[in-house]
Enzyme design. Structure first.
Site, PDB file in Angstrom:
ATOM      1  N   GLU A  78      63.945  18.642  25.148  1.00 64.35           N
ATOM      2  CA  GLU A  78      65.166  17.811  25.428  1.00 64.35           C
ATOM      3  C   GLU A  78      66.205  17.062  24.482  1.00 64.35           C
ATOM      4  OE1 GLU A  78      63.702  14.482  27.822  1.00 64.35           O
ATOM      5  OE2 GLU A  78      62.084  13.945  26.582  1.00 64.35           O
ATOM      6  N   ASP A 129      68.401  14.848  29.581  1.00 65.15           N
ATOM      7  CA  ASP A 129      68.522  14.485  28.449  1.00 65.15           C
ATOM      8  C   ASP A 129      69.136  15.513  27.527  1.00 65.15           C
ATOM      9  OD1 ASP A 129      68.095  11.914  28.343  1.00 65.15           O
ATOM     10  OD2 ASP A 129      65.928  11.898  27.955  1.00 65.15           O
TER      11      ASP A 129
END
Lengths: 95, 591
Positions: free
Chosen positions: B436, B460
């Protein structure tokens, strides 16, 4: 026999005299025959009052003067000091 | 058009319902203030003691119902019980009754006000907030003096809409523990990740939270219509409002029925590409619902919930019991548990240190590494739970190999420790990471050599790659899952996984939005994990499309270099090709 004794203890547990610790302390002090007064940073509270103990907002490292007045003060102080020294068992666990 | 009072709030749990308001007045009860003749003082003192005894009895009952729930809730209640019998409170109130000749309600209120001011000047927010506990206890005594019930100790009637300023964790847990469904929940406070929201979703009760003044505007027994999918509440709805809500309820029911019907069907394209669909959950109680929606196990079990709304971290035993229950609820199905993603804005209340830029701060695996006293109990508990099912473990937000190795060292140390302590553990546990950060994508080949799976967290990844904070209204429009930069990153992660023979799943919100399903299929993603009730629509789409259609759509989309156009084009095309799956109100959020 009415006696009066005091002792200064240190808050060693990381979270200080937070709700769990205060509850443990009050469960002990409430059953004592003597009066218990805690003093921290110039503030004095009834050691049998959970609300009083919480208002001390005592953090880790704080010095607390415990005064017992009445019967069995030596034994009472020993029990209270033991709780402080054990960090209110907050540090338990193997890790 | 005339209609009822319309309020909008956070759509916290889907579905629509109409019911009578069961108003829980958790705000302050106005107490009667009376001066009493001296001869009545003894009677008032007796009333006071009686009310305290009843309050204590109620708390003892609530405490009893919390068995099996996190210990923290029980501790709060224990503290409240000690406050009830606090000598400064009882003694103070008694003294006021006798000296000032006031009734017990007034005496309690006055003493509580005095006691709470002692907290006013405390700097530490944790201790200052104990004021609320003092108020809570005072309220309870006054309520008992007046004989007014103001707290939920048992579930409201099944056809009621529960309306409240907020629900306490104890109340939410009581509802959950009872397994009792009500028509709906409306609260003034709370968001999608609050206890109440999570519990409502687990119980499949429609809920609109954060509905500002709802509890003030609603009267006891008012007719309430709510749409938890749209976040709409109507007080005393008109015929027209009712028709609207009933339509929404009908659509949701239909969707649910369709969902149940697709439960056993395979998520396979017309040309035979099989995609695994799993669920993202945070409570064991959600398991029956995700199974009903056709989830093949759990792709993301968030463990932050264990840390929510408490001052002290969960114990190893609490972790263990939770994971064991989870695994036992899903026999034979894989369950991926993510170690806690705390820090940032999600840190334990008592530990939170304000950071200027929390999403770039001490969070996720960095926080774990900085707090082994929180991390190790979780890892030990995971190992202890390992024999109970098909457990997989992953670390959040890893940004490089060294970080992974440090976290892994703890993971291995935890195994050695529990083995030494005599616990039975699995030989090995599949260990993975959340991909992420852009850095993780860049070094995916290096990371792939050291883990057995990747799970791409698109929320994210999008934020970090496009350098936008999606909660910042000024730049939120730039949150574009189909930005070519994101598509390239996803493609890269999938490709690296394929080369190294490790599984790559996708578990961000993007996975559950059917507008993106074809694009993800074209990118070669074969495992998606999403909110349980998104599964049926994504599955249906997969069953109606082919990898050929997906690739063509993907190519035409990529031909548009402008990032704004890609998103618009794909959404438009999906709506054109699958109009029945993209009906207007059911349209998922863009991000």
């Amino acid at each position: 026999m009415i006696q009066r004794q005091e002792r200064t203890v240190t808050v060693v547990n990381p979270l200080g005299l937070h709700a769990r610790a205060a509850a443990q302390l009050v469960k002990v002090t409430a059953r004592l025959d003597c009066d218990v007064t805690l003093e921290c940073d110039g503030q004095e509270v009834n050691g049998k009052s959970i609300m009083g103990v919480l208002t001390l907002a005592a953090a880790q490292g704080a010095l607390v003067k415990v005064t017992c007045e009445g019967e069995g003060v030596k034994d009472a102080l020993d029990r209270i000091a033991a709780l402080f020294e054990a960090g209110f068992y907050e540090l338990g666990g193997k890790t | 058009m005339t209609g009822g009072v319309r309020l909008s709030g956070v759509p916290a749990s889907p579905g629509a319902a109409v019911g009578r308001a069961f108003l829980l007045d958790s705000r302050r009860v106005q107490e009667p203030r009376e001066h009493i003749p001296p001869e009545r003082a003894a009677q008032e003192v007796a009333r006071l003691h009686d009310a305290i005894a009843r309050s204590d009895q109620q708390l003892a009952e609530i405490r009893g119902k919390l068995l099996g729930q996190p210990q923290e809730h029980a501790l709060i209640i224990e503290a409240h019980r000690l406050m009830l019998t606090d000598p400064t409170l009882i003694g103070g109130a008694e003294a006021l009754i006798k000296s000032d000749l006031v009734n017990a309600e007034w005496a309690v209120r006055r003493i509580v006000r005095r006691l709470r001011t002692a907290f006013d000047d405390i700097d530490d927010p944790y201790f200052r907030e104990r004021q609320n506990d003092v108020d809570y206890v005072g309220d309870r005594i006054v309520q008992n003096l007046l004989g007014v019930p103001t707290e939920l100790t048992e579930p409201p009637p099944a056809d009621a809409v529960l309306v409240s300023n907020d629900l306490s964790p104890a109340e939410a847990m009581m509802l959950l523990g009872s397994g009792h469904r009500i028509a709906g929940i409306v609260t003034d406070l709370g968001g999608r990740t609050s206890h109440t929201a999570i519990v409502a979703r687990a119980l499949e009760v429609p809920a609109v939270l954060g509905c500002e003044r709802a509890s003030e505007l609603v009267g006891q027994g008012d007719l309430i219509a709510l749409d938890g999918t749209a976040g709409l509440v109507v007080i005393e709805p008109s015929e027209q409002d009712l028709a609207e809500i009933e339509r929404a309820a009908g659509e949701y029911r239909e969707e649910e029925e369709r969902a149940l019907a697709t439960k056993e069907l395979e998520a396979r394209t017309t040309d035979g590409i099989q995609v695994t669909l799993r669920a993202n959950i945070e409570l064991v109680e959600e398991v029956p619902s995700i199974i009903a929606h056709g989830a093949d196990g759990v792709g993301l079990y968030r463990t932050e919930f264990l840390f929510l709304n408490r001052k002290e971290p969960p114990t190893e035993e609490e972790h263990f019991q939770t994971y064991r229950r989870l695994l036992e609820a899903l026999p034979g199905r894989p369950v991926t548990v993510r170690t806690f993603d705390l820090g940032g804005e999600k840190a334990l209340a008592a530990r939170a240190k304000p950071e200027v830029n929390p999403s770039l701060g001490l969070r996720a695996v960095r926080y774990c590494l900085a707090h082994p006293e929180l991390f190790l109990p979780q890892l030990r508990a995971l190992w202890r739970a390992s024999p109970y099912g098909e457990l997989k473990v992953m670390f959040p937000m890893v940004s490089g190999v060294s970080e992974l190795r440090r976290a892994r060292a703890y993971f291995e140390r935890a195994r050695e420790e529990v083995v030494r302590d005599g616990y039975r553990v699995a030989k090995s546990l599949p260990l993975g990471i959340m991909v992420e950060t852009p850095a993780a994508v860049e070094v995916a080949d290096l990371l792939a050599k050291e883990v057995s799976f990747f799970s791409v967290g698109t929320n994210d990844l999008i934020q970090y790659t496009l350098a936008i904070d999606r909660t910042n209204q000024d730049v939120a429009y730039l949150y574009q899952p189909l930005h070519p930069a994101i598509l390239r990153m996803l493609g890269r992660a999938v490709e690296v996984g394929r080369q190294h023979g490790i599984d790559v799943a996708l578990c961000g919100e993007m996975a559950g939005d059917p507008a993106y399903t074809l694009i993800l299929l074209a990118l070669g993603v074969t495992e998606l994990s999403m909110v349980g009730n998104s599964i049926p629509r994504v599955k249906e789409l997969l069953r109606r499309t082919s990898s050929k259609e997906a690739k063509e759509l993907f190519q035409s989309a990529l031909a548009l270099a402008g990032n704004d156009e890609v998103e618009a084009y794909v959404r438009h095309e999906m709506r054109r090709r699958y109009p029945d799956l993209f009906a207007q109100p059911a349209e998922a959020h863009a991000g």
